[in-house]
Design a protein around this motif. Sequence first.
Motif, PDB file in Angstrom:
ATOM      1  N   GLN A   1     -63.022 -70.960 -30.501  1.00  0.00           N
ATOM      2  CA  GLN A   1     -62.157 -70.152 -31.358  1.00  0.00           C
ATOM      3  C   GLN A   1     -61.471 -69.061 -30.517  1.00  0.00           C
ATOM      4  N   ASN A   2     -61.435 -67.823 -31.048  1.00  0.00           N
ATOM      5  CA  ASN A   2     -60.848 -66.669 -30.352  1.00  0.00           C
ATOM      6  C   ASN A   2     -59.352 -66.848 -30.065  1.00  0.00           C
ATOM      7  N   ASN A   3     -58.599 -67.276 -31.078  1.00  0.00           N
ATOM      8  CA  ASN A   3     -57.160 -67.477 -30.901  1.00  0.00           C
ATOM      9  C   ASN A   3     -56.398 -66.211 -31.283  1.00  0.00           C
ATOM     10  N   ARG A   4     -56.060 -65.420 -30.275  1.00  0.00           N
ATOM     11  CA  ARG A   4     -55.386 -64.144 -30.519  1.00  0.00           C
ATOM     12  C   ARG A   4     -53.950 -64.388 -30.986  1.00  0.00           C
ATOM     13  N   ALA A   5     -53.525 -63.608 -31.998  1.00  0.00           N
ATOM     14  CA  ALA A   5     -52.147 -63.732 -32.458  1.00  0.00           C
ATOM     15  C   ALA A   5     -51.489 -62.372 -32.631  1.00  0.00           C
ATOM     16  N   PHE A   6     -52.096 -61.433 -33.363  1.00  0.00           N
ATOM     17  CA  PHE A   6     -51.488 -60.138 -33.663  1.00  0.00           C
ATOM     18  C   PHE A   6     -52.604 -59.114 -33.685  1.00  0.00           C
ATOM     19  N   HIS A   7     -52.464 -58.056 -32.892  1.00  0.00           N
ATOM     20  CA  HIS A   7     -53.587 -57.135 -32.709  1.00  0.00           C
ATOM     21  C   HIS A   7     -53.889 -56.298 -33.945  1.00  0.00           C
ATOM     22  N   HIS A   8     -53.073 -56.364 -34.982  1.00  0.00           N
ATOM     23  CA  HIS A   8     -53.363 -55.643 -36.224  1.00  0.00           C
ATOM     24  C   HIS A   8     -54.049 -56.525 -37.262  1.00  0.00           C
ATOM     25  N   VAL A   9     -54.386 -57.751 -36.885  1.00  0.00           N
ATOM     26  CA  VAL A   9     -55.169 -58.624 -37.757  1.00  0.00           C
ATOM     27  C   VAL A   9     -56.293 -59.241 -36.924  1.00  0.00           C
ATOM     28  N   THR A  10     -57.260 -59.807 -37.603  1.00  0.00           N
ATOM     29  CA  THR A  10     -58.396 -60.398 -36.915  1.00  0.00           C
ATOM     30  C   THR A  10     -58.029 -61.748 -36.299  1.00  0.00           C
ATOM     31  N   SER A  11     -58.766 -62.126 -35.270  1.00  0.00           N
ATOM     32  CA  SER A  11     -58.628 -63.464 -34.690  1.00  0.00           C
ATOM     33  C   SER A  11     -59.708 -64.410 -35.189  1.00  0.00           C
ATOM     34  N   ASN A  12     -60.637 -63.886 -35.988  1.00  0.00           N
ATOM     35  CA  ASN A  12     -61.790 -64.693 -36.379  1.00  0.00           C
ATOM     36  C   ASN A  12     -62.130 -64.534 -37.861  1.00  0.00           C
ATOM     37  N   ALA A  13     -61.135 -64.701 -38.733  1.00  0.00           N
ATOM     38  CA  ALA A  13     -61.397 -64.686 -40.173  1.00  0.00           C
ATOM     39  C   ALA A  13     -62.151 -65.958 -40.555  1.00  0.00           C
ATOM     40  N   ILE A  14     -63.302 -65.820 -41.189  1.00  0.00           N
ATOM     41  CA  ILE A  14     -64.147 -66.958 -41.535  1.00  0.00           C
ATOM     42  C   ILE A  14     -64.689 -66.752 -42.946  1.00  0.00           C
ATOM     43  N   ASP A  15     -64.719 -67.795 -43.722  1.00  0.00           N
ATOM     44  CA  ASP A  15     -65.244 -67.757 -45.079  1.00  0.00           C
ATOM     45  C   ASP A  15     -66.761 -67.949 -45.039  1.00  0.00           C
ATOM     46  N   PRO A  16     -67.546 -66.940 -45.443  1.00  0.00           N
ATOM     47  CA  PRO A  16     -69.005 -67.097 -45.420  1.00  0.00           C
ATOM     48  C   PRO A  16     -69.506 -68.203 -46.341  1.00  0.00           C
ATOM     49  N   GLY A  17     -68.696 -68.589 -47.321  1.00  0.00           N
ATOM     50  CA  GLY A  17     -69.143 -69.592 -48.272  1.00  0.00           C
ATOM     51  C   GLY A  17     -69.399 -70.951 -47.680  1.00  0.00           C
ATOM     52  N   LEU A  18     -68.842 -71.236 -46.501  1.00  0.00           N
ATOM     53  CA  LEU A  18     -69.022 -72.558 -45.900  1.00  0.00           C
ATOM     54  C   LEU A  18     -69.982 -72.541 -44.705  1.00  0.00           C
ATOM     55  N   LEU A  19     -70.653 -71.406 -44.477  1.00  0.00           N
ATOM     56  CA  LEU A  19     -71.538 -71.292 -43.325  1.00  0.00           C
ATOM     57  C   LEU A  19     -72.984 -71.586 -43.697  1.00  0.00           C
ATOM     58  N   LYS A  20     -73.709 -72.211 -42.762  1.00  0.00           N
ATOM     59  CA  LYS A  20     -75.151 -72.384 -42.953  1.00  0.00           C
ATOM     60  C   LYS A  20     -75.958 -71.618 -41.910  1.00  0.00           C
ATOM     61  N   GLN A  21     -75.325 -71.226 -40.808  1.00  0.00           N
ATOM     62  CA  GLN A  21     -76.042 -70.453 -39.790  1.00  0.00           C
ATOM     63  C   GLN A  21     -75.067 -69.736 -38.881  1.00  0.00           C
ATOM     64  N   VAL A  22     -75.473 -68.556 -38.442  1.00  0.00           N
ATOM     65  CA  VAL A  22     -74.704 -67.764 -37.490  1.00  0.00           C
ATOM     66  C   VAL A  22     -75.666 -67.249 -36.425  1.00  0.00           C
ATOM     67  N   ARG A  23     -75.263 -67.380 -35.175  1.00  0.00           N
ATOM     68  CA  ARG A  23     -76.075 -66.851 -34.070  1.00  0.00           C
ATOM     69  C   ARG A  23     -75.179 -66.075 -33.119  1.00  0.00           C
ATOM     70  N   ALA A  24     -75.589 -64.871 -32.780  1.00  0.00           N
ATOM     71  CA  ALA A  24     -74.864 -64.058 -31.806  1.00  0.00           C
ATOM     72  C   ALA A  24     -75.765 -63.812 -30.608  1.00  0.00           C
TER      73      ALA A  24
END
Length: 659
Positions: free
Chosen positions: A117-140
């Motif tokens: 991911q990490n597709n930069r487009a405009f610095h006043h918006v996020t590059s990683n908008a994600i809908d939590p409703g479709l996630l089953k796991q997140v790891r950082a």
Amino acid sequence: MPYISSIRFRRARALLLASATTLPAALPSMAQETGAAYRLDPVIVEIRDAFSGAADRATSMYVSELELDRARTGDLKDVFAGIASVSVGGGIPIAQKIFINGVDMLNLGVSIDGAAQNNRAFHHVTSNAIDPGLLKQVRADATVSPADAGPFALAGSVVFETVDPEDVIPAGQVVGGNVRLSYADNGGTAQGALTLAGTYQGFSWLGYVKRAEGGDYETGSGATQVGSGANLVSTLGKIAYESQDGHRFELSAQQLRDEELRQFRPNFGGQNGAPQALYRFDTLRKSYSFTYENVLAEGLWDPRVTLGYSENQVDRPLPSASNGTTGTFSASVSNTFNLGGGTVVAGVDYQETDGNYYSPPGSSWPADITERSRNVGLFAQARLDPTDRLRLSFGARYDRQTFTGTGGQTIRNGGLSGNASVVYALTESFAIRGGVSSVFGGIDIEDNYTFNPAWNYTALRPARANNATIGFDYEVGTFKLGGEVFLTRFENARTSTFAATGNSDFESRGFNLGATYGWNSGFARFTLSHSEVSVNGVPQDSYATLDFGAPLGTVMAFEIEQETGLPGLTVGGGVDAALPKSGAGVGSFGNRDFPGYEVVNVFAEYVPPSMQNMTIRAEVTNLFDVTYADRATYGGDFRSIDTLKEPGRTISVVAVLNF
């Protein structure tokens, strides 16, 4: 902080003698198959990570499926609730940027179902908008990431995984799904989501769609936050085939569209006391992936193949067409060598990223400009357990990048990366851990809304990140305590303005602390994170640190959950807080201090004993109607910027029906 963020205590519905049919889906399937009765201690949520417990996961933060269930009708701030070292700034999804240990997620390796991911487009918006409703796991993986995390994982990595058909189909059924409905009074935002899944003779499929719509919300002061309305559509489709021998082929496609009137700079709340003019922003995120693996593989042959494409598109049609699109194609082929004392993962990966800005003739800035990056990497990562007390992880990768500038300039660079992590248990209750890494970062694709065909790339150098962390974990029974200090330094990180492009050095340093305690009918968790950032050796404001990190200072989070004793009823809540932080006199624009805040959230959740497939949840966020902007929201240290405030008191109701 694995002591808190890789686990969350959960009561096991009854914690008494419970039949297997009442157990949460996250518990071992063996109990469901045998129908046996068990007396359950507080549940440690098992993470779906083949390398969970490895030394390079010692600072990893996990968000389990049970935690994600609570965030599915929320946003990324809800996903990471309770984890102070992960800060999410911005009150609306289009503006939410994520910082881990003070570092912008743009500088981490980010993937969804294996697609980079990490597709930069405009610095006043996020590059990683994600809908939590479709996630089953997140790891950082904070600070130090392994070699198999992919290229450009300068200060860690973040892995998102979406739900599989098998996750939503009840045992014994061939078709299943769920319906989620929610309503929040602040802004009158209504959401509806439907998930359907099925399986037949090794084949499985899943479809998901969500719609959210609502008006501008009010801040704690009662002021309307102009440009904060919801108009979002999210979809996910998956199809998979798994043979009896364990060969699994999976194809995934998702899309998130946010189209609404926003302020000219969507991550601002206004400037100099007045809202900015509104423009229609049409933002679209896409991610596609194909994965092959053998889920039953053992021994020295355990291959995995992943192909992916992701894209971030930000279009502002008026007053003149202004369109930014960045897309990444990624591929990885690897094999896990399962050894007696651990594993070794080795392989090759490829990433190609294209950033383009387009505005047609006749517009205020007619242009069709592109930057491009191609990277080939070779990697190997070992995860070993030499003794019962010692865990080791170490790896290396070599990357070769070809970068193409806006005027067709070609720059070729290559570099080695290495990492090493260790965990040593001094006693059964106390362990120390640490890790270091040096990562080749190449040259970043820039924000395409600042592209200039006249840029001179002569002085541009490839970036490199050096990271270190050391910490401890203490565990006695259901009490866990731990923490770490961390340091991240970027050398030759790319800095660009419309006029020029060059390099700067960036640093984030600080510490994390946290504790968790679980009992038979609930749990409590506290986390604290402190970070300080600088550019070229000098503490800087949020403008000078833009795209590198953010001046967060000290942030805290507390959560508690308790069964009431009434069948099916659980209550809980939490506090999000930040200490005041000096911001005056640093950087080029910083001229005011960051205010502190304390925000209380409470909830009640009810599972009717006669309808175990239904959950009703009522929640009040920002209970005391505090007027505040999250510490990670841009511009808190500028008098000229009215920060994008979080919603004031909000009462919401969520109903979930599984079938």
